[in-house]
Design a protein around this motif. Structure first.
Motif, PDB file in Angstrom:
ATOM      1  N   VAL A   1      -7.219  -4.666  -6.334  1.00 24.80           N
ATOM      2  CA  VAL A   1      -6.994  -3.829  -5.145  1.00 24.80           C
ATOM      3  C   VAL A   1      -6.068  -2.656  -5.495  1.00 24.80           C
ATOM      4  O   VAL A   1      -6.326  -1.512  -5.115  1.00 24.80           O
ATOM      5  CB  VAL A   1      -6.394  -4.681  -3.994  1.00 24.80           C
ATOM      6  N   GLY A   2      -5.013  -2.955  -6.267  1.00 21.18           N
ATOM      7  CA  GLY A   2      -4.082  -1.893  -6.648  1.00 21.18           C
ATOM      8  C   GLY A   2      -4.762  -0.793  -7.426  1.00 21.18           C
ATOM      9  O   GLY A   2      -4.412   0.388  -7.297  1.00 21.18           O
ATOM     10  N   SER A   3      -5.785  -1.163  -8.232  1.00 23.00           N
ATOM     11  CA  SER A   3      -6.455  -0.156  -9.064  1.00 23.00           C
ATOM     12  C   SER A   3      -7.273   0.841  -8.225  1.00 23.00           C
ATOM     13  O   SER A   3      -7.720   1.861  -8.725  1.00 23.00           O
ATOM     14  CB  SER A   3      -7.352  -0.830 -10.109  1.00 23.00           C
ATOM     15  N   LEU A   4      -7.439   0.546  -6.935  1.00 26.21           N
ATOM     16  CA  LEU A   4      -8.088   1.534  -6.049  1.00 26.21           C
ATOM     17  C   LEU A   4      -7.174   2.728  -5.821  1.00 26.21           C
ATOM     18  O   LEU A   4      -7.606   3.792  -5.393  1.00 26.21           O
ATOM     19  CB  LEU A   4      -8.430   0.907  -4.685  1.00 26.21           C
ATOM     20  N   PHE A   5      -5.855   2.523  -6.089  1.00 23.79           N
ATOM     21  CA  PHE A   5      -4.878   3.561  -5.779  1.00 23.79           C
ATOM     22  C   PHE A   5      -4.199   4.147  -7.019  1.00 23.79           C
ATOM     23  O   PHE A   5      -3.719   5.256  -6.991  1.00 23.79           O
ATOM     24  CB  PHE A   5      -3.803   3.001  -4.828  1.00 23.79           C
ATOM     25  N   THR A   6      -4.103   3.348  -8.077  1.00 24.74           N
ATOM     26  CA  THR A   6      -3.428   3.827  -9.290  1.00 24.74           C
ATOM     27  C   THR A   6      -3.968   3.092 -10.522  1.00 24.74           C
ATOM     28  O   THR A   6      -4.464   1.970 -10.408  1.00 24.74           O
ATOM     29  CB  THR A   6      -1.894   3.602  -9.194  1.00 24.74           C
ATOM     30  N   ASN A   7      -3.846   3.754 -11.689  1.00 23.29           N
ATOM     31  CA  ASN A   7      -4.242   3.086 -12.943  1.00 23.29           C
ATOM     32  C   ASN A   7      -3.057   2.428 -13.624  1.00 23.29           C
ATOM     33  O   ASN A   7      -3.206   1.811 -14.674  1.00 23.29           O
ATOM     34  CB  ASN A   7      -4.819   4.128 -13.927  1.00 23.29           C
ATOM     35  N   ASN A   8      -1.892   2.568 -13.023  1.00 26.10           N
ATOM     36  CA  ASN A   8      -0.663   2.071 -13.646  1.00 26.10           C
ATOM     37  C   ASN A   8      -0.427   0.604 -13.228  1.00 26.10           C
ATOM     38  O   ASN A   8       0.000   0.318 -12.106  1.00 26.10           O
ATOM     39  CB  ASN A   8       0.501   2.970 -13.179  1.00 26.10           C
ATOM     40  N   ASN A   9      -0.704  -0.319 -14.161  1.00 19.09           N
ATOM     41  CA  ASN A   9      -0.575  -1.747 -13.847  1.00 19.09           C
ATOM     42  C   ASN A   9       0.844  -2.154 -13.486  1.00 19.09           C
ATOM     43  O   ASN A   9       1.061  -2.992 -12.611  1.00 19.09           O
ATOM     44  CB  ASN A   9      -1.054  -2.605 -15.031  1.00 19.09           C
ATOM     45  N   ASN A  10       1.816  -1.552 -14.167  1.00 22.24           N
ATOM     46  CA  ASN A  10       3.209  -1.891 -13.867  1.00 22.24           C
ATOM     47  C   ASN A  10       3.564  -1.506 -12.440  1.00 22.24           C
ATOM     48  O   ASN A  10       4.278  -2.227 -11.751  1.00 22.24           O
ATOM     49  CB  ASN A  10       4.152  -1.159 -14.833  1.00 22.24           C
ATOM     50  N   ARG A  11       3.074  -0.382 -12.040  1.00 22.48           N
ATOM     51  CA  ARG A  11       3.367   0.088 -10.676  1.00 22.48           C
ATOM     52  C   ARG A  11       2.778  -0.896  -9.651  1.00 22.48           C
ATOM     53  O   ARG A  11       3.396  -1.193  -8.625  1.00 22.48           O
ATOM     54  CB  ARG A  11       2.762   1.490 -10.491  1.00 22.48           C
ATOM     55  N   ILE A  12       1.600  -1.398  -9.943  1.00 19.86           N
ATOM     56  CA  ILE A  12       0.971  -2.363  -9.013  1.00 19.86           C
ATOM     57  C   ILE A  12       1.813  -3.640  -8.932  1.00 19.86           C
ATOM     58  O   ILE A  12       2.095  -4.155  -7.847  1.00 19.86           O
ATOM     59  CB  ILE A  12      -0.471  -2.697  -9.470  1.00 19.86           C
ATOM     60  N   LYS A  13       2.245  -4.120 -10.107  1.00 18.57           N
ATOM     61  CA  LYS A  13       3.056  -5.357 -10.120  1.00 18.57           C
ATOM     62  C   LYS A  13       4.376  -5.151  -9.372  1.00 18.57           C
ATOM     63  O   LYS A  13       4.802  -5.992  -8.586  1.00 18.57           O
ATOM     64  CB  LYS A  13       3.356  -5.779 -11.569  1.00 18.57           C
TER      65      LYS A  13
ATOM     66  N   PHE B   1       0.830  -1.218   0.000  1.00 19.56           N
ATOM     67  CA  PHE B   1       0.000   0.000   0.000  1.00 19.56           C
ATOM     68  C   PHE B   1       0.864   1.267   0.000  1.00 19.56           C
ATOM     69  O   PHE B   1       0.519   2.255  -0.642  1.00 19.56           O
ATOM     70  CB  PHE B   1      -0.949  -0.001   1.202  1.00 19.56           C
ATOM     71  N   THR B   2       1.983   1.222   0.729  1.00 19.48           N
ATOM     72  CA  THR B   2       2.852   2.408   0.772  1.00 19.48           C
ATOM     73  C   THR B   2       3.417   2.702  -0.616  1.00 19.48           C
ATOM     74  O   THR B   2       3.455   3.855  -1.060  1.00 19.48           O
ATOM     75  CB  THR B   2       4.001   2.196   1.791  1.00 19.48           C
ATOM     76  N   ASP B   3       3.855   1.632  -1.309  1.00 20.61           N
ATOM     77  CA  ASP B   3       4.410   1.829  -2.658  1.00 20.61           C
ATOM     78  C   ASP B   3       3.366   2.386  -3.626  1.00 20.61           C
ATOM     79  O   ASP B   3       3.706   3.002  -4.630  1.00 20.61           O
ATOM     80  CB  ASP B   3       4.958   0.500  -3.210  1.00 20.61           C
ATOM     81  N   LEU B   4       2.092   2.140  -3.311  1.00 16.57           N
ATOM     82  CA  LEU B   4       1.024   2.671  -4.180  1.00 16.57           C
ATOM     83  C   LEU B   4       0.589   4.072  -3.741  1.00 16.57           C
ATOM     84  O   LEU B   4      -0.409   4.606  -4.221  1.00 16.57           O
ATOM     85  CB  LEU B   4      -0.179   1.720  -4.184  1.00 16.57           C
ATOM     86  N   GLY B   5       1.320   4.619  -2.779  1.00 18.06           N
ATOM     87  CA  GLY B   5       1.071   6.006  -2.389  1.00 18.06           C
ATOM     88  C   GLY B   5       0.099   6.173  -1.231  1.00 18.06           C
ATOM     89  O   GLY B   5      -0.295   7.300  -0.910  1.00 18.06           O
ATOM     90  N   ALA B   6      -0.268   5.077  -0.562  1.00 17.73           N
ATOM     91  CA  ALA B   6      -1.209   5.199   0.561  1.00 17.73           C
ATOM     92  C   ALA B   6      -0.446   5.373   1.879  1.00 17.73           C
ATOM     93  O   ALA B   6       0.740   5.039   1.968  1.00 17.73           O
ATOM     94  CB  ALA B   6      -2.090   3.954   0.638  1.00 17.73           C
TER      95      ALA B   6
END
Ligand code: SF4
Length: 329
Positions: free
Chosen positions: A130-142, A23-28
């Motif tokens: 779940v990642g898409s709740l924080f960003t639209n960037n799929n690479n960033r989620i992976k 979650f932190t890496d996704l900016g939360a």
């Protein structure tokens, strides 16, 4: 910045570094509830149904604490299986539903199903959701998930050095943790991590043993290959992940000459504990074994007396060169 709450209970002790990093890496901003205490349990008892076990009641208390913090989400995973062909206690499957039914003031839940019993594909899809709740960037989620898994592995490596999972998490977060002291007795301590490493639920069992001059050996400090090898010697495969780990750890420690005795911490109201505790009690042949059952009552006197008596007995037997047979033969 979105605020995500993670309750300080149940699989927190095994996976907090993973989810916090993700979650932190996704900016939360991740907020966890405080360590369990009397208030946590009292609140949990009021909200949970009577039939649930002590760790689930404590978990409800943690969720209640987070509900007061104006969060965007609370992360409550639905754990079914964390490794192939093995399962987590069925109570975990129902936790998100029980929480939804019990709370009126609940922030939106991130309810992700973790079931890798057959394949990890559904989990990967759920991670993306779940990642898409924080960003639209799929690479960033992976990338966030890959990094999260690395951090979790690092935390497990710290536990291999003899720290409890709670201490390993503190170290991972950059806090100071005292090196486990060294004593004259070696005791293997078993139990579900969420009761054993929760200092309130376990009444600080591990710290008490260390103060009584014991070196504490935990399942996380053992070689996983040896644990699995020993667990496989039980005629019927134990299909609960944590139960198998405890059976394998107990049998492995039973064969190690450096271990003096074994303690199993069970929770009142736990179905798997009643079976796993029984298997271990029957299979452990070479060591003194003590089962401690904890419940909602917080009287520590009984626990301390039993621990002192157990340590005294082990020292006396060692001094007299006695084996581990009970006094009646
Ligand atoms: S294994 Fe036991 S203590 Fe753990 S959640 Fe299930 S019933 Fe509760």
């Amino acid at each position: 910045m979105k605020q995500v709450g993670i309750p300080h209970g149940l699989f927190y002790y095994y996976y907090y570094p993973l989810w916090k990093t993700f979650f932190t890496d996704l900016g939360a901003n991740v907020i966890s509830s405080s360590e369990s205490n009397r208030l946590t349990l009292d609140q949990g008892i009021k909200l949970a149904v009577d039939e649930t076990c002590l760790p689930i009641k404590v978990y409800f208390g943690h969720v209640q604490e987070l509900c007061r913090q104006h969060l965007d989400y609370i992360f409550i995973p639905r754990l079914v299986s964390v490794e192939p062909k093995s399962y987590i206690c069925p109570k975990f499957m129902g936790v998100p539903d029980m929480i939804r039914a019990a709370f009126d003031n609940l922030p939106p839940l991130i309810d992700i199903t973790i079931d890798v019993s057959k394949s990890d594909r559904p989990l990967k899809q759920d991670i993306m959701r779940v990642g898409s709740l924080f960003t639209n960037n799929n690479n960033r989620i992976k990338q966030a998930y890959t990094h999260a898994c690395q951090e979790n592995r690092f935390c497990r490596l710290l536990a291999r050095e003899g720290y409890t999972m709670a201490e390993a998490i503190s170290l991972w977060e950059g806090q100071q943790v005292q090196n486990p002291t060294s004593g004259d007795l070696n005791i293997g301590v078993l139990g579900h991590g969420y009761s054993l490493y929760d200092r309130y639920i376990s009444m600080n069992l591990i710290e008490r043993l260390r103060k009584m001059g014991c070196n504490v050996f935990l399942p996380e400090s053992l070689d996983t290959g040896c644990i699995e090898q020993q667990a496989a010697t039980v005629p019927k495969r134990v299909f609960w992940t944590l139960g198998r780990k405890m059976v394998g750890s107990a049998l492995y420690m039973d064969k190690r000459p450096d271990i003096d005795g074994l303690i199993y911490l069970a929770c009142f109201g736990c179905g798997p504990d009643s079976l796993i505790g029984e298997i271990i009690e029957n299979k452990v042949k070479n060591k003194s074994f003590m089962m401690l059952t904890i419940d909602e009552h917080s009287g520590e006197g009984g626990l301390v007396t039993r621990l002192e008596a157990f340590c005294d007995m082990l020292r006396r037997r060692r001094m007299r060169g006695e084996g581990n047979l009970p006094a009646y033969g």
